[in-house]
Scaffold this motif. Structure first.
Motif, PDB file in Angstrom:
ATOM      1  N   MET A 147      -3.399  -3.979   7.861  1.00  0.00           N
ATOM      2  CA  MET A 147      -2.048  -4.455   8.220  1.00  0.00           C
ATOM      3  C   MET A 147      -1.112  -4.287   7.017  1.00  0.00           C
ATOM      4  O   MET A 147      -1.390  -4.798   5.952  1.00  0.00           O
ATOM      5  CB  MET A 147      -2.122  -5.916   8.645  1.00  0.00           C
ATOM      6  CG  MET A 147      -0.876  -6.394   9.370  1.00  0.00           C
ATOM      7  SD  MET A 147      -0.776  -5.854  11.111  1.00  0.00           S
ATOM      8  CE  MET A 147      -2.194  -6.736  11.814  1.00  0.00           C
ATOM      9  N   SER A 148      -0.032  -3.557   7.200  1.00  0.00           N
ATOM     10  CA  SER A 148       0.918  -3.336   6.110  1.00  0.00           C
ATOM     11  C   SER A 148       2.242  -4.020   6.412  1.00  0.00           C
ATOM     12  O   SER A 148       2.596  -4.224   7.564  1.00  0.00           O
ATOM     13  CB  SER A 148       1.183  -1.849   5.930  1.00  0.00           C
ATOM     14  OG  SER A 148      -0.012  -1.161   5.726  1.00  0.00           O
ATOM     15  N   GLU A 149       2.945  -4.352   5.356  1.00  0.00           N
ATOM     16  CA  GLU A 149       4.286  -4.904   5.542  1.00  0.00           C
ATOM     17  C   GLU A 149       5.281  -4.083   4.723  1.00  0.00           C
ATOM     18  O   GLU A 149       4.917  -3.420   3.751  1.00  0.00           O
ATOM     19  CB  GLU A 149       4.324  -6.380   5.160  1.00  0.00           C
ATOM     20  CG  GLU A 149       3.845  -6.671   3.752  1.00  0.00           C
ATOM     21  CD  GLU A 149       3.854  -8.156   3.423  1.00  0.00           C
ATOM     22  OE1 GLU A 149       4.018  -8.491   2.244  1.00  0.00           O
ATOM     23  OE2 GLU A 149       3.697  -8.980   4.347  1.00  0.00           O
ATOM     24  N   CYS A 150       6.548  -4.157   5.123  1.00  0.00           N
ATOM     25  CA  CYS A 150       7.611  -3.433   4.432  1.00  0.00           C
ATOM     26  C   CYS A 150       7.704  -3.899   2.977  1.00  0.00           C
ATOM     27  O   CYS A 150       7.690  -5.096   2.708  1.00  0.00           O
ATOM     28  CB  CYS A 150       8.933  -3.674   5.147  1.00  0.00           C
ATOM     29  SG  CYS A 150      10.341  -2.979   4.275  1.00  0.00           S
ATOM     30  N   MET A 151       7.774  -2.967   2.038  1.00  0.00           N
ATOM     31  CA  MET A 151       7.827  -3.357   0.624  1.00  0.00           C
ATOM     32  C   MET A 151       9.158  -3.993   0.243  1.00  0.00           C
ATOM     33  O   MET A 151       9.267  -4.625  -0.793  1.00  0.00           O
ATOM     34  CB  MET A 151       7.503  -2.158  -0.276  1.00  0.00           C
ATOM     35  CG  MET A 151       8.456  -0.985  -0.164  1.00  0.00           C
ATOM     36  SD  MET A 151       8.063   0.251  -1.440  1.00  0.00           S
ATOM     37  CE  MET A 151       8.144   1.774  -0.517  1.00  0.00           C
ATOM     38  N   GLN A 152      10.166  -3.856   1.104  1.00  0.00           N
ATOM     39  CA  GLN A 152      11.442  -4.502   0.798  1.00  0.00           C
ATOM     40  C   GLN A 152      11.642  -5.821   1.535  1.00  0.00           C
ATOM     41  O   GLN A 152      11.867  -6.843   0.922  1.00  0.00           O
ATOM     42  CB  GLN A 152      12.608  -3.551   1.106  1.00  0.00           C
ATOM     43  CG  GLN A 152      12.915  -2.663  -0.083  1.00  0.00           C
ATOM     44  CD  GLN A 152      14.077  -1.719   0.163  1.00  0.00           C
ATOM     45  OE1 GLN A 152      14.904  -1.947   1.042  1.00  0.00           O
ATOM     46  NE2 GLN A 152      14.134  -0.654  -0.606  1.00  0.00           N
ATOM     47  N   CYS A 153      11.546  -5.783   2.887  1.00  0.00           N
ATOM     48  CA  CYS A 153      11.880  -6.989   3.645  1.00  0.00           C
ATOM     49  C   CYS A 153      10.640  -7.733   4.157  1.00  0.00           C
ATOM     50  O   CYS A 153      10.770  -8.778   4.787  1.00  0.00           O
ATOM     51  CB  CYS A 153      12.825  -6.654   4.800  1.00  0.00           C
ATOM     52  SG  CYS A 153      12.057  -5.707   6.120  1.00  0.00           S
ATOM     53  N   LYS A 154       9.432  -7.191   3.914  1.00  0.00           N
ATOM     54  CA  LYS A 154       8.174  -7.846   4.280  1.00  0.00           C
ATOM     55  C   LYS A 154       7.926  -7.933   5.772  1.00  0.00           C
ATOM     56  O   LYS A 154       7.045  -8.661   6.219  1.00  0.00           O
ATOM     57  CB  LYS A 154       8.076  -9.272   3.681  1.00  0.00           C
ATOM     58  CG  LYS A 154       8.295  -9.332   2.189  1.00  0.00           C
ATOM     59  CD  LYS A 154       7.277  -8.518   1.432  1.00  0.00           C
ATOM     60  CE  LYS A 154       7.532  -8.552  -0.080  1.00  0.00           C
ATOM     61  NZ  LYS A 154       6.784  -7.484  -0.768  1.00  0.00           N
ATOM     62  N   LYS A 155       8.703  -7.190   6.560  1.00  0.00           N
ATOM     63  CA  LYS A 155       8.457  -7.127   7.989  1.00  0.00           C
ATOM     64  C   LYS A 155       7.130  -6.408   8.226  1.00  0.00           C
ATOM     65  O   LYS A 155       6.763  -5.526   7.471  1.00  0.00           O
ATOM     66  CB  LYS A 155       9.589  -6.345   8.677  1.00  0.00           C
ATOM     67  CG  LYS A 155       9.537  -6.357  10.191  1.00  0.00           C
ATOM     68  CD  LYS A 155      10.655  -5.498  10.771  1.00  0.00           C
ATOM     69  CE  LYS A 155      10.213  -4.066  11.062  1.00  0.00           C
ATOM     70  NZ  LYS A 155       9.232  -3.942  12.159  1.00  0.00           N
ATOM     71  N   GLU A 156       6.427  -6.819   9.284  1.00  0.00           N
ATOM     72  CA  GLU A 156       5.183  -6.147   9.639  1.00  0.00           C
ATOM     73  C   GLU A 156       5.502  -4.742  10.151  1.00  0.00           C
ATOM     74  O   GLU A 156       6.401  -4.555  10.962  1.00  0.00           O
ATOM     75  CB  GLU A 156       4.487  -6.964  10.732  1.00  0.00           C
ATOM     76  CG  GLU A 156       3.042  -6.589  10.921  1.00  0.00           C
ATOM     77  CD  GLU A 156       2.383  -7.512  11.924  1.00  0.00           C
ATOM     78  OE1 GLU A 156       1.983  -7.015  12.986  1.00  0.00           O
ATOM     79  OE2 GLU A 156       2.302  -8.723  11.654  1.00  0.00           O
ATOM     80  N   LEU A 157       4.761  -3.765   9.671  1.00  0.00           N
ATOM     81  CA  LEU A 157       5.065  -2.373  10.011  1.00  0.00           C
ATOM     82  C   LEU A 157       4.293  -1.880  11.221  1.00  0.00           C
ATOM     83  O   LEU A 157       3.129  -2.227  11.403  1.00  0.00           O
ATOM     84  CB  LEU A 157       4.728  -1.478   8.823  1.00  0.00           C
ATOM     85  CG  LEU A 157       5.555  -1.707   7.560  1.00  0.00           C
ATOM     86  CD1 LEU A 157       4.927  -0.951   6.403  1.00  0.00           C
ATOM     87  CD2 LEU A 157       6.989  -1.281   7.764  1.00  0.00           C
ATOM     88  N   THR A 158       4.936  -1.037  12.009  1.00  0.00           N
ATOM     89  CA  THR A 158       4.232  -0.366  13.098  1.00  0.00           C
ATOM     90  C   THR A 158       3.638   0.937  12.553  1.00  0.00           C
ATOM     91  O   THR A 158       4.020   1.422  11.482  1.00  0.00           O
ATOM     92  CB  THR A 158       5.196  -0.015  14.256  1.00  0.00           C
ATOM     93  OG1 THR A 158       6.140   0.945  13.782  1.00  0.00           O
ATOM     94  CG2 THR A 158       5.926  -1.249  14.754  1.00  0.00           C
ATOM     95  N   TYR A 159       2.724   1.484  13.316  1.00  0.00           N
ATOM     96  CA  TYR A 159       2.095   2.757  12.953  1.00  0.00           C
ATOM     97  C   TYR A 159       3.160   3.830  12.715  1.00  0.00           C
ATOM     98  O   TYR A 159       3.089   4.599  11.753  1.00  0.00           O
ATOM     99  CB  TYR A 159       1.161   3.160  14.094  1.00  0.00           C
ATOM    100  CG  TYR A 159       0.375   4.424  13.832  1.00  0.00           C
ATOM    101  CD1 TYR A 159      -0.815   4.375  13.113  1.00  0.00           C
ATOM    102  CD2 TYR A 159       0.817   5.657  14.319  1.00  0.00           C
ATOM    103  CE1 TYR A 159      -1.552   5.528  12.874  1.00  0.00           C
ATOM    104  CE2 TYR A 159       0.085   6.821  14.089  1.00  0.00           C
ATOM    105  CZ  TYR A 159      -1.091   6.742  13.369  1.00  0.00           C
ATOM    106  OH  TYR A 159      -1.816   7.882  13.136  1.00  0.00           O
TER     107      TYR A 159
END
Ligand SMILES: [Zn+2]
Length: 68
Positions: free
Chosen positions: A1-13
């Motif tokens: 599970m990754s999150e955006c490095m700026q806003c920490k939103k959970e990323l989609t594929y």
């Protein structure tokens, strides 16, 4: 599970795929569509359109299952 490095939103594929495609294929941290669009100076709609094109081309960095 990754999150955006700026806003920490959970990323989609596809967001991870877009980052690899537009920024750097070897990246290990990623931007969400919103932050990516801002970084590139384009709209989120532009990113969506490009993702759609890559899916049509069969690019394996993307999936037609949007929320995967
Ligand atoms: Zn973000």
């Amino acid at each position: 599970m990754s999150e955006c490095m700026q806003c920490k939103k959970e990323l989609t594929y596809n967001e991870i795929g877009a980052h690899k495609k537009f920024i750097n294929r070897g990246s290990t941290s990623f931007l969400c569509k919103t932050c990516l669009a801002r970084t590139l100076g384009v709209t989120v709609g532009d990113i969506d359109e490009k993702i759609e094109q890559f899916i049509q081309q069969g690019c394996t960095l993307f999936t037609a299952q949007r929320e995967f």
